[in-house]
Scaffold this motif. Structure first.
Motif, PDB file in Angstrom:
ATOM      1  N   THR A 175       0.819  -1.199   0.000  1.00 37.68           N
ATOM      2  CA  THR A 175       0.000   0.000   0.000  1.00 37.68           C
ATOM      3  C   THR A 175       0.864   1.264   0.000  1.00 37.68           C
ATOM      4  O   THR A 175       1.893   1.302   0.675  1.00 37.68           O
ATOM      5  N   ASP A 176       0.436   2.270  -0.735  1.00 35.84           N
ATOM      6  CA  ASP A 176       1.058   3.596  -0.695  1.00 35.84           C
ATOM      7  C   ASP A 176       2.576   3.572  -0.885  1.00 35.84           C
ATOM      8  O   ASP A 176       3.322   4.215  -0.145  1.00 35.84           O
ATOM      9  N   ILE A 177       3.050   2.803  -1.865  1.00 34.89           N
ATOM     10  CA  ILE A 177       4.497   2.744  -2.047  1.00 34.89           C
ATOM     11  C   ILE A 177       4.920   3.684  -3.173  1.00 34.89           C
ATOM     12  O   ILE A 177       4.123   4.039  -4.037  1.00 34.89           O
ATOM     13  N   ASP A 178       6.187   4.079  -3.151  1.00 34.46           N
ATOM     14  CA  ASP A 178       6.668   4.943  -4.229  1.00 34.46           C
ATOM     15  C   ASP A 178       7.086   4.078  -5.417  1.00 34.46           C
ATOM     16  O   ASP A 178       7.109   2.855  -5.331  1.00 34.46           O
ATOM     17  N   LYS A 179       7.451   4.724  -6.534  1.00 32.85           N
ATOM     18  CA  LYS A 179       7.689   3.975  -7.753  1.00 32.85           C
ATOM     19  C   LYS A 179       8.890   3.022  -7.633  1.00 32.85           C
ATOM     20  O   LYS A 179       8.847   1.898  -8.124  1.00 32.85           O
ATOM     21  N   GLU A 180       9.941   3.472  -6.949  1.00 30.49           N
ATOM     22  CA  GLU A 180      11.128   2.620  -6.828  1.00 30.49           C
ATOM     23  C   GLU A 180      10.771   1.329  -6.083  1.00 30.49           C
ATOM     24  O   GLU A 180      11.154   0.235  -6.468  1.00 30.49           O
ATOM     25  N   THR A 181      10.046   1.496  -4.993  1.00 28.24           N
ATOM     26  CA  THR A 181       9.656   0.308  -4.216  1.00 28.24           C
ATOM     27  C   THR A 181       8.751  -0.585  -5.055  1.00 28.24           C
ATOM     28  O   THR A 181       8.880  -1.809  -5.048  1.00 28.24           O
ATOM     29  N   LEU A 182       7.873   0.047  -5.777  1.00 24.58           N
ATOM     30  CA  LEU A 182       6.946  -0.701  -6.626  1.00 24.58           C
ATOM     31  C   LEU A 182       7.708  -1.583  -7.605  1.00 24.58           C
ATOM     32  O   LEU A 182       7.454  -2.780  -7.741  1.00 24.58           O
ATOM     33  N   VAL A 183       8.680  -1.004  -8.280  1.00 26.06           N
ATOM     34  CA  VAL A 183       9.438  -1.751  -9.282  1.00 26.06           C
ATOM     35  C   VAL A 183      10.229  -2.879  -8.609  1.00 26.06           C
ATOM     36  O   VAL A 183      10.298  -4.003  -9.105  1.00 26.06           O
ATOM     37  N   LYS A 184      10.750  -2.577  -7.433  1.00 21.89           N
ATOM     38  CA  LYS A 184      11.522  -3.589  -6.700  1.00 21.89           C
ATOM     39  C   LYS A 184      10.622  -4.774  -6.342  1.00 21.89           C
ATOM     40  O   LYS A 184      10.972  -5.929  -6.565  1.00 21.89           O
ATOM     41  N   TYR A 185       9.446  -4.476  -5.808  1.00 19.61           N
ATOM     42  CA  TYR A 185       8.525  -5.552  -5.433  1.00 19.61           C
ATOM     43  C   TYR A 185       8.082  -6.339  -6.657  1.00 19.61           C
ATOM     44  O   TYR A 185       7.950  -7.562  -6.632  1.00 19.61           O
ATOM     45  N   LEU A 186       7.869  -5.610  -7.767  1.00 20.36           N
ATOM     46  CA  LEU A 186       7.426  -6.293  -8.981  1.00 20.36           C
ATOM     47  C   LEU A 186       8.509  -7.235  -9.506  1.00 20.36           C
ATOM     48  O   LEU A 186       8.223  -8.358  -9.897  1.00 20.36           O
ATOM     49  N   ASP A 187       9.759  -6.765  -9.494  1.00 17.33           N
ATOM     50  CA  ASP A 187      10.872  -7.621  -9.924  1.00 17.33           C
ATOM     51  C   ASP A 187      10.857  -8.915  -9.121  1.00 17.33           C
ATOM     52  O   ASP A 187      10.936 -10.009  -9.670  1.00 17.33           O
ATOM     53  N   ARG A 188      10.746  -8.767  -7.818  1.00 16.45           N
ATOM     54  CA  ARG A 188      10.801  -9.944  -6.948  1.00 16.45           C
ATOM     55  C   ARG A 188       9.602 -10.847  -7.180  1.00 16.45           C
ATOM     56  O   ARG A 188       9.728 -12.067  -7.317  1.00 16.45           O
ATOM     57  N   PHE A 189       8.446 -10.221  -7.226  1.00 14.38           N
ATOM     58  CA  PHE A 189       7.210 -10.992  -7.402  1.00 14.38           C
ATOM     59  C   PHE A 189       7.243 -11.786  -8.709  1.00 14.38           C
ATOM     60  O   PHE A 189       6.997 -12.989  -8.737  1.00 14.38           O
ATOM     61  N   LEU A 190       7.564 -11.102  -9.804  1.00 16.22           N
ATOM     62  CA  LEU A 190       7.527 -11.759 -11.107  1.00 16.22           C
ATOM     63  C   LEU A 190       8.565 -12.871 -11.200  1.00 16.22           C
ATOM     64  O   LEU A 190       8.300 -13.953 -11.698  1.00 16.22           O
ATOM     65  N   MET A 191       9.754 -12.592 -10.689  1.00 15.98           N
ATOM     66  CA  MET A 191      10.810 -13.598 -10.783  1.00 15.98           C
ATOM     67  C   MET A 191      10.477 -14.806  -9.920  1.00 15.98           C
ATOM     68  O   MET A 191      10.731 -15.948 -10.312  1.00 15.98           O
ATOM     69  N   PHE A 192       9.886 -14.552  -8.778  1.00 16.24           N
ATOM     70  CA  PHE A 192       9.498 -15.654  -7.892  1.00 16.24           C
ATOM     71  C   PHE A 192       8.453 -16.522  -8.600  1.00 16.24           C
ATOM     72  O   PHE A 192       8.515 -17.755  -8.560  1.00 16.24           O
ATOM     73  N   TYR A 193       7.545 -15.875  -9.284  1.00 18.13           N
ATOM     74  CA  TYR A 193       6.521 -16.603 -10.054  1.00 18.13           C
ATOM     75  C   TYR A 193       7.171 -17.398 -11.188  1.00 18.13           C
ATOM     76  O   TYR A 193       6.920 -18.588 -11.361  1.00 18.13           O
ATOM     77  N   ILE A 194       8.045 -16.738 -11.942  1.00 18.80           N
ATOM     78  CA  ILE A 194       8.693 -17.407 -13.072  1.00 18.80           C
ATOM     79  C   ILE A 194       9.445 -18.648 -12.601  1.00 18.80           C
ATOM     80  O   ILE A 194       9.459 -19.676 -13.251  1.00 18.80           O
ATOM     81  N   LYS A 195      10.044 -18.549 -11.410  1.00 24.47           N
ATOM     82  CA  LYS A 195      10.864 -19.662 -10.930  1.00 24.47           C
ATOM     83  C   LYS A 195      10.053 -20.781 -10.308  1.00 24.47           C
ATOM     84  O   LYS A 195      10.470 -21.934 -10.346  1.00 24.47           O
ATOM     85  N   THR A 196       8.920 -20.459  -9.717  1.00 29.30           N
ATOM     86  CA  THR A 196       8.289 -21.500  -8.898  1.00 29.30           C
ATOM     87  C   THR A 196       6.944 -22.017  -9.404  1.00 29.30           C
ATOM     88  O   THR A 196       6.463 -23.017  -8.897  1.00 29.30           O
ATOM     89  N   ALA A 197       6.358 -21.389 -10.388  1.00 29.43           N
ATOM     90  CA  ALA A 197       5.019 -21.842 -10.802  1.00 29.43           C
ATOM     91  C   ALA A 197       5.105 -23.073 -11.689  1.00 29.43           C
ATOM     92  O   ALA A 197       6.093 -23.271 -12.395  1.00 29.43           O
ATOM     93  N   ASP A 198       4.064 -23.886 -11.659  1.00 26.46           N
ATOM     94  CA  ASP A 198       3.978 -25.031 -12.559  1.00 26.46           C
ATOM     95  C   ASP A 198       3.711 -24.514 -13.970  1.00 26.46           C
ATOM     96  O   ASP A 198       3.244 -23.397 -14.141  1.00 26.46           O
ATOM     97  N   PRO A 199       3.986 -25.363 -14.987  1.00 31.23           N
ATOM     98  CA  PRO A 199       3.754 -24.892 -16.346  1.00 31.23           C
ATOM     99  C   PRO A 199       2.294 -24.504 -16.542  1.00 31.23           C
ATOM    100  O   PRO A 199       1.393 -25.121 -15.970  1.00 31.23           O
TER     101      PRO A 199
END
Ligand SMILES: Cc1cc2nc3c(=O)[nH]c(=O)nc-3n(C[C@H](O)[C@H](O)[C@H](O)COP(=O)(O)OP(=O)(O)OC[C@H]3O[C@@H](n4cnc5c(N)ncnc54)[C@H](O)[C@@H]3O)c2cc1C
Ligand code: SF4
Ligand code: SF4
Ligand code: FES
Lengths: 834, 116
Positions: free
Chosen positions: A721-745
């Motif tokens: 909630t209420d994060i600035d753009k830098e934090t947003l991009v950081k969280y998105l990087d982590r979120f997306l990469m975590f998904y790419i690495k751990t999700a089933d096909p």
């Protein structure tokens, strides 16, 4: 006339409970002549899931059973025909149509109607209730033009209605509650406060301690006037101020009714006339009206049993409830309010993430008496079971709401500790024993199969997670090792293979197969490994094109008839007149059908495979890039026009959308990714229906994740909630990469999260608090992928070898597929079906 | 492969026209034939290009693979992933009718199919 010897049972009311009674009676005996009167125009439907009617379900989807079911079971149906009088002396009922129907037994299942308080002006147009499909149709029509809507009543149903108005696009939705807090009958004050702040974050405006004195407007509502003199302008009002049992027929027939409504019944659901029963929301048992389906179904069972020489009795029912559909988890069970000295409570509160949990223990700390869960109700089913079955509590009862720390698997083990008689599905009265037996004896291994087998989970749906845990727990206990493998060629899950290929620096499909697989691969593992390799190295996908699904092989979506579509990237949906003209010229030249996609870009259909490189060459020369519409990768970041043009806009949503889309473009993922950015809570970009969605707030941005349109829509959940753009991009990087690495096909983010142990709380911990200590790695891996971005089409256009592959006949490159035929429709071309 | 009826061998393309472990389509006597270069197994196959499921001219663009203990070579249609044996043409995961397979041979860098 009734067939010889068969007693006639007449049921008044074909609602959820009336229907259930028919089903239960038929299951016990067919030695009855069943006649049903229903006032509504259609057969019984699922009122509990009524709000899904707004979410796209049709009236037919909601039916408890199709019309044919009644016919097949020999039930005489009188729909759209209300009973107006019961003549007890002659044992007949008189319907509005004039029909007179004799009965041996009469079952009143007339339910209740919405209670409309006596406020001056309630008769005005634009004032509605929330009870039947017809009501919803009316609300939908009103919401289409309304700008300000209000719901009178901040209880369970009122909040559901308010959320529905919000989802219907009513720009400003208000909830008016007379009491000083929301859901006063189910949750405690602290829980209400937390709920309120979460609902306000969703965009609801909540007014407490407000007494409505009259409804203003000439014939049609235009405002609510309150006792304190204040006025709220609204164009529509949904009243949800409680229910009123429909006892008018009973009263007229001289049956005993309660002072505040309801048909008085004894423990066998008999009214004061032994031939007449009452069940469901119209029945008053021991001074209680039960406004939930589960007790109604139990009453239906009691009467079915009584009529077939059984001896079941109704002994009251637990009023625990879990609220769905309002975008916030809310649950209460047992006695949520009990306090010192009769109990001691443990409270967990996290204002930041909006979670409030309270459990009430017996003074000796040995038993769970009740509780409230806001913001995270995953533990609801298990807690309810623990309270209802008086299970022994763990040594540290706080683990019940904080989750066992340390040893894994404890939670599923405790599911198996439930006694066999424990009622897991209270709607359909299915016990834990029955569910486990279905697994061990009938080999039922999925929730869907369980629903078919014994109906567990088909009522309110609250027990589904528990049913799932029981199935998995039983399978595990049986020694069935549920290993999640890619296919017959690889004994590894996608995540395991991802790690193996990374650690061993394997970069081709053949290398992966040689090291970790067997056989020659197949249509499942080839694209899956292709996606892993792309997620690891982001190499050019066409270099290994024979392992890709056809869309990735030809960098275009194959369409009906075998033609392909062309979709250039239009980041954030922003496109200049010059670019539009380029697209227009190219489409004209190659005879392509054009359409605006749901993701705010332009799709050109009907391209011959051999024309693809030429088409792209022209587009690339004009500055376009591949839109990756063919890939399991980021599709679009949809945006609203935001603060640059919109008078509500808080920030510039378009610029952010363009930046995000360009950052993640081309990156391959287990499934496609969609995103959206809205400039304010009005949410014009529908960001909460996306894999990741961003909404501007006064202070920054809110990030939502794991939402999904498609066949099983799911709202995205608030990650930060209420994060600035830098934090947003950081969280998105982590979120997306975590998904790419751990999700089933081929698993969308929503399903990935649904399957994740610990759910959103766990994901938050990984992404925000770096609980696994991998945040830095995730960011670095994402940086590598971003750095390796290339426009795949540019590479093909510039490489004659690759270009050569875009032919239909390799021995006649100039010949186009002659089976591809087109015709004209509305001035454009379309595919001719074979 | 033993052929019982007399076939005419027709040159259809060069080996380099067909990607390793993939397929491509050729035009033979007005018909569309899918040629597969199953390089991993060192084998070549030819079938009709039309997928019997929804009548799409697509099999040449399918994914190659193998099924079962016996490693039966197969191709999966890119449209809805029906799979067909490259040996017998039978559908392995549905009840579509079998596809036509053709004899195939490679001499030097020329690919021939046996026209029935
Ligand atoms: C929006 C909404 C959400 C809900 N969510 C939940 C939930 O999450 N969990 C839960 O447990 N419960 C929920 N409920 C409550 C649940 O729907 C009711 O408890 C249940 O429908 C009661 O069933 P019933 O058969 O007694 O009454 P009804 O379903 O109201 O059926 C009564 C029927 O009788 C008909 N009738 C009345 N009088 C006559 C007459 N004289 N002649 C002929 N027909 C007549 C009526 O038209 C009606 O069709 C919800 C209700 C609503 C409206
Ligand atoms: S979401 Fe965007 S377009 Fe919609 S009202 Fe808010 S700022 Fe305006
Ligand atoms: S909704 Fe169905 S028919 Fe429409 S584009 Fe998507 S897949 Fe095709
Ligand atoms: S057209 Fe080939 S599987 Fe459907």
């Amino acid at each position: 006339m009734a067939p010889q010897g068969k007693p006639t049972v007449v049921v008044i009311g074909n609602g959820m409970v009336g229907y259930k009674f028919c089903e239960k009676l038929l299951a016990k005996s067919t030695h009855f002549n069943l006649v049903v009167f229903g006032e509504e125009p259609r057969v019984a439907y699922d009122r509990v899931h009524l709000s899904e009617y707004f979410g796209g379900k049709t009236a037919d989807d909601l039916l408890m059973a199709p019309h044919q079911w009644y016919l097949d079971n020999g039930i005489t149906m009188h729909l759209g025909d209300a009973v107006q009088e019961i003549d007890r002396a002659s044992q007949t009922v008189h319907a509005r149509s004039g029909l007179v129907q004799p009965y041996d037994y009469l079952v009143l299942a007339t339910g209740s109607s919405a209670f409309v308080p006596d406020i001056p002006g309630v008769e005005k147009a634009g004032v509605m209730v929330y009870r039947t499909i017809e009501d919803l149709e009316e609300i939908k029509a009103a919401a289409a033009t309304a700008r300000h809507g209000a719901v009178l009543g901040g209880g369970l149903l009122g909040l559901e209605a308010a959320k529905a108005l919000l989802d219907l696009g009513v720009a400003e939705t208000h909830v008016i509650e007379f009491a000083p807090r929301l859901m006063p009958r189910q949750i405690d004050a602290a829980g209400s406060a937390m709920l309120q702040s979460k609902l306000e974050a969703l965009g609801l405006q909540i007014h407490l301690s407000k007494a409505t004195s009259h409804i203003g407007g000439e014939g049609r509502i235009d405002a609510l006037h309150f006792g304190d003199g204040s006025i709220l302008e609204v164009d529509m009002l949904v009243i949800s101020a409680g229910i009123r049992p429909r006892d008018e027929l009973a009263k007229l027939a001289g049956l005993e009714v309660g002072m505040r409504g309801g048909i008085v019944v004894n423990d066998t659901m008999q009214t004061s006339d032994p031939h007449i029963f009452a069940i469901g929301e119209c029945a008053l048992h021991a001074g209680m009206i039960y406004g939930l389906v589960a007790p109604g179904y139990d009453m239906a069972e009691v009467v079915a049993s009584q009529l077939t020489q059984g001896a079941r009795a109704f002994t009251g029912f637990d009023m625990s409830s879990k609220l769905k559909l309002i975008g916030v988890d809310v649950a209460s069970f047992g006695d949520p309010f009990i306090a010192e000295p009769h109990s001691r409570s443990i409270v967990f509160e996290d204002a930041h993430s909006g979670v409030y949990k309270r459990i009430n223990l017996s003074p000796d700390g040995k038993q769970l008496l009740g509780g409230v869960l806001i913001g995270d109700a995953d533990a609801y089913s298990m807690l309810l079971q623990t309270a209802v079955n008086k299970l022994a509590l763990p040594p540290h009862p706080e683990d019940l709401i904080l989750g066992a720390r340390g040893s894994e698997g404890e939670s599923s083990a405790s599911v198996l500790n439930l006694p066999d008689e424990a009622l897991v599905c209270s709607c359909e009265a299915v016990t834990k024993g029955a569910i486990c037996a279905a697994v061990t004896e009938l080999n039922v291994t999925s929730v869907e199969a369980m629903k078919k087998c014994n109906k567990a989970g088909t009522g309110c749906g609250g027990c589904v997670p528990l049913v799932k845990d029981l199935i998995n727990g039983t399978l595990t206990a049986q020694g069935a090792y549920i290993k999640n493998v890619l296919c017959e060629h690889f004994d590894y899950s996608r995540q395991e293979l991802f790690d193996l290929l990374k650690i061993n620096n394997l970069r081709t499909y053949d290398a992966a197969l040689d090291h970790y697989g067997r056989g020659d691969g197949c249509e499942v593992c080839k694209p899956a490994v292709g996606s892993i390799l792309a997620g690891l190295w982001n190499d050019l996908i066409v270099k290994q094109n024979v392992i890709q699904d056809t869309n990735d092989r030809y960098l275009a979506n194959i369409q009906k008839g075998g033609s392909y579509s062309v979709v250039p990237r239009i980041a954030g949906g922003e496109v200049s007149p010059e670019q539009l003209m380029v697209i227009g010229r190219v489409a004209q030249k190659y005879g392509l059908y054009t359409k605006i996609t749901g993701g705010q870009r332009i799709d050109m259909f009907g391209a011959h495979v051999s024309d693809l490189p030429d088409i792209w060459e022209e587009l690339i020369n004009a500055g376009f890039e591949s839109g990756h519409a063919y890939g399991k990768s980021l599709r679009t970041v949809k945006s609203c026009v935001g603060s640059t043009w919109c008078r509500y806009g808080l920030h510039d949503s378009v610029s952010l959308a363009i930046e995000i889309e360009n950052r993640y473009k081309g990156i391959r993922s287990p499934h496609k990714l969609k995103s959206g950015v809205s400039g304010c809570v009005r949410e014009c970009a529908e960001a909460q229906a996306k894999d990741f969605g961003i909404i501007a707030t006064e202070k920054g941005w809110n990030l939502y994740v794991c939402g999904n349109g498609g066949s099983k829509p799911q709202h995205a959940q608030l990650l930060a909630t209420d994060i600035d753009k830098e934090t947003l991009v950081k969280y998105l990087d982590r979120f997306l990469m975590f998904y790419i690495k751990t999700a089933d096909p081929l698993t969308r983010t929503a399903v990935w999260l649904n399957k994740m142990e610990g759910g959103l709380a766990y994901l938050k911990n990984v992404v925000i608090n770096d609980s696994l200590g991998i945040a830095a790695d995730l960011e670095a891996e994402m940086a590598l992928l971003i750095q390796h971005y290339h426009c795949e089409w540019k590479e093909v256009v510039e490489n004659p070898e690759l270009r050569k592959q875009f032919t239909h006949f390799v021995n006649a490159p100039q010949v186009k597929d002659p089976t591809m035929e087109f015709a004209e429709m509305r001035g454009q071309k379309k595919v001719v079906a074979w | 492969m033993e052929t019982l009826t007399e076939v005419t061998w027709l040159p259809v393309c060069k080996t380099t026209d067909i990607p390793a472990d993939g397929g491509a389509c050729v035009l033979v006597e007005g018909q569309q034939v899918a040629i597969f270069n199953f390089a991993r197994r060192g084998e070549w196959y030819a079938t009709q290009n039309l997928c019997p499921h929804k009548q799409q001219m697509a099999l040449a663009r399918g994914l190659l693979g193998s099924a079962g203990e016996a490693c039966e070579p197969k191709v999966a249609c890119p449209f809805h992933k029906r799979t067909f044996s490259l040996l017998t043409g039978e559908c392995l995961n549905g009840d579509e009718c079998a596809i036509q397979t053709y004899p195939i041979k490679v001499e030097g860098d020329d690919v021939y199919i046996g026209w029935l």
